[in-house]
Design an enzyme around this catalytic site. Structure first.
Site, PDB file in Angstrom:
ATOM      1  N   HIS A 247       0.867  -1.181   0.000  1.00 34.37           N
ATOM      2  CA  HIS A 247       0.000   0.000   0.000  1.00 34.37           C
ATOM      3  C   HIS A 247       0.895   1.219   0.000  1.00 34.37           C
ATOM      4  CE1 HIS A 247       0.959   0.860   4.201  1.00 34.37           C
ATOM      5  NE2 HIS A 247       0.630  -0.381   4.512  1.00 34.37           N
ATOM      6  N   ASP A 374      -0.813 -19.288  13.286  1.00 25.71           N
ATOM      7  CA  ASP A 374       0.430 -19.822  13.815  1.00 25.71           C
ATOM      8  C   ASP A 374       0.592 -19.401  15.284  1.00 25.71           C
ATOM      9  OD1 ASP A 374       3.456 -19.888  14.349  1.00 25.71           O
ATOM     10  OD2 ASP A 374       3.307 -20.864  12.387  1.00 25.71           O
ATOM     11  N   SER A 389       3.295  -4.679   7.149  1.00 29.56           N
ATOM     12  CA  SER A 389       2.790  -4.465   5.790  1.00 29.56           C
ATOM     13  C   SER A 389       3.895  -4.724   4.778  1.00 29.56           C
ATOM     14  CB  SER A 389       2.288  -3.027   5.619  1.00 29.56           C
ATOM     15  OG  SER A 389       1.133  -2.812   6.377  1.00 29.56           O
TER      16      SER A 389
END
Length: 425
Positions: A247, A374, A389
């Site tokens: 992004h 996990d 990110s």
């Protein structure tokens, strides 16, 4: 009789409105479910399934593109139930357009097909420091100023807006907010002519500096000329290009993706982890080494799909040379996958599940909804935190995308972008 006639007319009007609304809902649903653009590998049969309970005809004027459905007979046009899978193949590199008609009659959508070579990249997953210089001086907002007579004034009100970029002052290009501050300070109260870029259009604005009680001059605006932070690098290509974040880098105050003139990647080290909680996304806390010898690459683009640029030798060494095939969006499926990241100094692949796939063109960097399962990663971070990110998402041994967002109320869940969207930025 008149009452019955009016009653029938009202029923007809209601029926027409209901039919139009139903048609609009169906069209919106179809448009949302079918992508505007898809990628296929040249000479490879790619399988698609739009999961729509409708019949449609799919055609392409270019004879280099062929389809096959249940009959498994390649042809340039097929009619099929959109709940069924179909395959597409092209022997010609480049861009083609396929058309879809509902029931073979009503045009639904044209889809751009980009035929590409088989692509391999080097998946990364390690943190990097990000520094961007804005293309012009970003206006964050206007402010009130107390002048030398004690009056409260707002000299830039209705003249400048949040998100404006100041390019020139009195006809002279400026590159930093210090240039602007110096010009205003030496103005003696005379009008200052600003060349401003607003929504891509240039305009000129005259603003009168206000003399304060301290004897200096102010325009009454908040500005910014750079941005920095820590993010995760997603991949490096075999020809030395990189992509990260998934992004764009946005201004923290306006939320708008920054127009960037240039930027750099730097070495970064994670020192601690703030775990995500309901209402607070958490984050990776670390330091960025801004020394000249710690530069890893040049950022050339800041887009909605991420940051992109050219890697230095040190970055190529950090990435290694283990190439991986990319998985196109039609290959992505719900179920097990892995996210690769280095949150505590050790690079690891952590298990996730892809719980939803969205082919809508409206969700450029939210094509996958993922959930962290996990236990080791959950113990370290409680899920996805800020700074992750760009972490690569891997499924069936292929790089299929990158983590982009976290659900603020549930840090175990978030979104990911398809890798093809990053590569075609």
């Amino acid at each position: 009789m008149k009452a019955k006639l009016w009653y029938r007319r009202i029923l007809c009007i209601i029926a027409i409105i209901a039919a139009l609304y139903t048609g609009y809902v169906i069209y919106s649903y179809i448009n949302h479910a079918i992508p505007d653009k898809i990628h296929v590998v040249v000479h490879e049969q790619e399988e698609f399934n739009f999961h729509l309970p409708l019949s449609a005809e799919i055609t392409c004027e270019d004879k280099q593109v062929s389809f096959s459905g249940k009959s498994n007979i390649p042809q340039s046009a097929i009619t099929l139930d959109l709940r069924d899978s179909f395959t597409m193949q092209s022997s010609d590199m480049g861009t083609h357009v396929i058309s879809m008609k509902l029931f073979g009659i009503f045009p639904i959508k044209d889809i751009e097909v980009s035929v590409i070579e088989e692509t391999q990249v080097i998946p990364c997953g390690f943190p990097v420091g990000i520094y961007l210089e804005t293309d012009g001086i970003l206006v964050i907002g206007t402010a009130r100023v107390v002048d030398d007579s004690g009056n409260i004034v707002e000299p830039a009100y209705a003249l400048l807006k949040s998100g404006d970029y100041i390019e020139e002052v009195n006809g002279i290009a400026i590159t930093s907010k210090n240039d602007l501050i110096h010009t205003v300070a030496s103005s003696n109260g005379e009008d200052i002519l600003l060349t401003v870029r607003r929504n891509g259009e240039r305009m000129r604005v005259a603003v009168s500096p206000v003399k304060t009680g301290e004897g200096d001059y102010k325009l009454g605006i908040w500005v910014r000329d750079d941005a920095q932070g820590i993010g995760t690098l997603t991949f490096v290509t075999t020809d030395g290009k990189f992509g990260g974040l998934g992004h764009g880098v946005s201004d923290v105050d306006t939320g708008v993706i920054l127009d960037s003139s240039e930027g750099k990647l730097y070495e970064a080290k994670i020192l601690s982890i703030i775990k995500g909680e309901a209402g607070s996304p958490g984050g990776l806390s670390g330091i960025i080494n801004y020394q000249e010898g710690a530069v890893l690459g040049k950022i050339e683009e800041n887009t909605a799909q991420g940051i992109f640029g050219t890697a230095d030798t040190d970055l190529l060494s950090m990435a290694g040379y283990e190439c991986m095939d990319i998985g196109l969006r039609q290959e992505v499926k719900m179920g097990p996958a892995y996210v690769r990241c280095k949150v505590d100094g050790t690079m690891k692949d952590y298990e996730i599940r892809i719980v939803k796939i969205d082919h809508s063109p409206d969700n450029l960097n939210k094509g996958m909804e993922i959930r962290i399962i996990d236990e080791e990663l959950l113990a370290k971070t409680n899920g996805i935190v800020q700074g992750m990110s760009g972490s690569p998402i891997i499924q069936d041994g292929k790089l299929i995308g990158a983590v982009t967002h976290v659900f603020v109320q549930d840090s175990t869940r978030g979104y990911g972008i398809f890798i093809e969207n990053m590569l075609s930025h």
